[in-house]
Write a protein that holds these residues in place. Structure first.
Motif, mmCIF file in Angstrom:
data_model
loop_
_atom_site.group_PDB
_atom_site.id
_atom_site.type_symbol
_atom_site.label_atom_id
_atom_site.label_comp_id
_atom_site.label_asym_id
_atom_site.label_seq_id
_atom_site.Cartn_x
_atom_site.Cartn_y
_atom_site.Cartn_z
ATOM 1 N N THR A 176 0.854 -1.184 0.000
ATOM 2 C CA THR A 176 0.000 0.000 0.000
ATOM 3 C C THR A 176 0.893 1.238 0.000
ATOM 4 O O THR A 176 1.948 1.239 0.659
ATOM 5 C CB THR A 176 -0.934 0.046 1.226
ATOM 6 N N PRO A 177 0.484 2.298 -0.717
ATOM 7 C CA PRO A 177 1.282 3.522 -0.705
ATOM 8 C C PRO A 177 1.470 4.096 0.689
ATOM 9 O O PRO A 177 2.399 4.859 0.931
ATOM 10 C CB PRO A 177 0.463 4.471 -1.586
ATOM 11 N N ASN A 178 0.598 3.719 1.621
ATOM 12 C CA ASN A 178 0.703 4.253 2.977
ATOM 13 C C ASN A 178 1.834 3.622 3.781
ATOM 14 O O ASN A 178 2.144 4.102 4.882
ATOM 15 C CB ASN A 178 -0.618 4.062 3.723
ATOM 16 N N TRP A 179 2.412 2.532 3.280
ATOM 17 C CA TRP A 179 3.478 1.906 4.055
ATOM 18 C C TRP A 179 4.677 2.851 4.225
ATOM 19 O O TRP A 179 5.330 2.861 5.267
ATOM 20 C CB TRP A 179 3.934 0.590 3.429
ATOM 21 N N GLY A 180 4.970 3.626 3.219
ATOM 22 C CA GLY A 180 6.078 4.571 3.341
ATOM 23 C C GLY A 180 5.856 5.551 4.475
ATOM 24 O O GLY A 180 6.784 5.912 5.203
ATOM 25 N N HIS A 181 4.611 5.994 4.656
ATOM 26 C CA HIS A 181 4.271 6.886 5.771
ATOM 27 C C HIS A 181 4.548 6.192 7.103
ATOM 28 O O HIS A 181 5.095 6.793 8.034
ATOM 29 C CB HIS A 181 2.800 7.274 5.649
ATOM 30 N N VAL A 182 4.195 4.914 7.174
ATOM 31 C CA VAL A 182 4.413 4.141 8.407
ATOM 32 C C VAL A 182 5.905 3.963 8.680
ATOM 33 O O VAL A 182 6.373 4.150 9.802
ATOM 34 C CB VAL A 182 3.725 2.766 8.294
ATOM 35 N N GLN A 183 6.638 3.623 7.610
ATOM 36 C CA GLN A 183 8.054 3.267 7.800
ATOM 37 C C GLN A 183 8.934 4.485 8.041
ATOM 38 O O GLN A 183 9.804 4.447 8.913
ATOM 39 C CB GLN A 183 8.551 2.500 6.575
ATOM 40 N N TRP A 184 8.716 5.551 7.266
ATOM 41 C CA TRP A 184 9.673 6.653 7.300
ATOM 42 C C TRP A 184 9.219 7.845 8.116
ATOM 43 O O TRP A 184 10.044 8.596 8.642
ATOM 44 C CB TRP A 184 9.977 7.101 5.865
#
Length: 428
Positions: A382-390
């Motif tokens: 999901t594109p939101n994973w980057g928000h979660v990770q970074w």
């Protein structure tokens, strides 16, 4: 990485039709045999060695297409999303390098060409690792082929383990046993478990049957407080609590936590990719002849690893899909796979190449090569994973708080709620 959901798939279809190429004929349908110019997008920043490698590929390709110029353009990783979106409506390259975690998103958006029929005649296809090849499959079509992977492995000092009578640890119990013996004999921490190291933490979670999140319908559900994930995060954070790992690694990544201590013989083992060799040698190469890697120890054996890397795809608006695919198979030939490993330290995705003496006789490459041929995973798609990770650093924060002494019961439900909310936030 984070990027907005694409809403221009229809534009790609229209443009592809107007160009007379695209996937209407199911692959291989271009009537143009040799383009005047074949445009290739590479991701990242060019180096002298990388450019020399790409020039050599061009020379090989021009043996097939002597009248075709190859225009290699470098796109910084931070700009790829914007460039891809623009290319969907205004025309793009013929061949594109794409992060292997981005393939489903851009395939779903209609940006990539179905190369399934073209791949049927690719003689090296059967030697590609099946898991890596499947990464390019979406909705029963093949939108990319794997190029290279980058996996992490367990670094250790071979002479120390030999003196202690140990093989590299293969599971968590052995990791604790070897770490304790290193500390007893050499007076240094046996293993480093940095808390700002999601890719390494992930191997512990996956090896215990855990996940970070699951998808039902269109809803993501965080799994940080599932029994399997909780146990794995408790074990990893507990390495610091129990003084197996230095407390100084709290809040640090694998480079800042481990590199200097490892090369100076102040640390027994840590996890990083084989590409770390050059960085380590720059710090201190006095004991470089004793460095080796092994697969990451999991709960009951070799752990899965994050399978980062790049795929190669034909762009959906290319007027020359056959010629574009011929470039891909030239770039990704087995000979070039070996050369590219020397240039980049990234691993090929050919199983037989990974098992060759080139990789298995090099103590630093051998363990990572075995890891690369094993179970490779990606984070939630999901594109939101980057928000979660970074941005939120949800998992890293959970591990850090537990390594500082907070209980899993206090930390994980709270951050799991944050994770679930973040993964389901609107992307348009």
């Amino acid at each position: 990485m984070k990027f907005p959901k694409i809403a221009a798939a229809s534009a790609v279809v229209m443009l592809a039709a107007a160009c007379g190429g695209g996937s209407d004929d199911g692959g291989g349908g271009s009537t143009a045999d040799a383009p005047e110019t074949l445009t290739v997008w590479r991701m990242g920043d060019a180096t002298e060695d990388q450019n020399a490698f790409m020039d050599s590929v061009t020379e090989q390709y021009q043996e097939l297409y002597p009248d075709t110029e190859v225009d290699v353009q470098w796109v910084p990783w931070g700009e790829f999303s914007q460039r891809f979106q623009t290319a969907m409506v205004s025309g793009g390259p013929d061949v594109v390098e794409i992060g292997n975690d981005q393939v489903p998103t851009w395939a779903d958006a209609g940006a990539l060409y179905d190369v399934a029929e073209l791949a049927e005649d690719w003689e090296d296809r059967e030697d590609i690792l099946e898991g890596a090849y499947a990464n390019g499959t979406f909705d029963d079509a093949q939108y990319s082929v794997p190029w290279y992977s980058g996996v992490r492995a367990l670094w250790y000092n071979a002479d120390w383990l030999n003196e202690l009578g140990h093989e590299p640890p293969q599971d968590w119990d052995q990791l604790l046993e070897v770490s304790a013996d290193i500390e007893d004999e050499y007076g240094v921490p046996g293993f480093a478990a940095p808390t700002d190291f999601l890719n390494g933490i992930a191997s512990f979670v996956w090896s215990n049957g855990g996940e970070f999140a699951t998808l039902e319908g269109e809803e993501w559900t965080g799994q940080l407080d599932s029994p399997e994930t909780t146990e794995a995060l408790e074990f990893y954070a507990g390495l610091t609590v129990d003084e197996v790992s230095p407390s100084a690694c709290i809040g640090l990544n694998e480079v800042d936590c481990a590199h200097a201590d490892f090369v100076n013989r102040d640390l027994g083992m840590f996890i990083d990719g084989p590409w770390a060799r050059a960085q380590l040698e720059d710090l201190n190469d006095e004991h470089a002849d004793q460095w080796a890697t092994a697969p990451i120890p999991g709960a009951d054996g070799m752990a899965p690893a994050f399978g980062g890397g790049s795929d190669l795809a034909v762009w959906g608006t290319s007027e020359h899909p056959e010629a574009a695919f011929d470039y891909i198979t030239t770039l990704n030939s087995k000979d070039n796979a070996l050369t590219y490993n020397e240039v980049s330290s990234m691993f090929p995705t050919y199983g037989d190449v990974l098992e060759s003496d080139t990789f298995q006789d090099d103590p630093v490459l051998a363990g990572a090569a075995t890891q690369a041929g094993g179970d490779l995973r990606l984070f939630p798609d999901t594109p939101n994973w980057g928000h979660v990770q970074w941005e939120l650093t949800t998992v890293q924060t959970a591990v850090q708080r537990m390594a500082e002494g907070e209980s899993a019961d206090d930390v994980l439900p709270e951050l799991n709620e944050e994770l679930t909310e973040a993964l389901n936030r609107p992307t348009e």
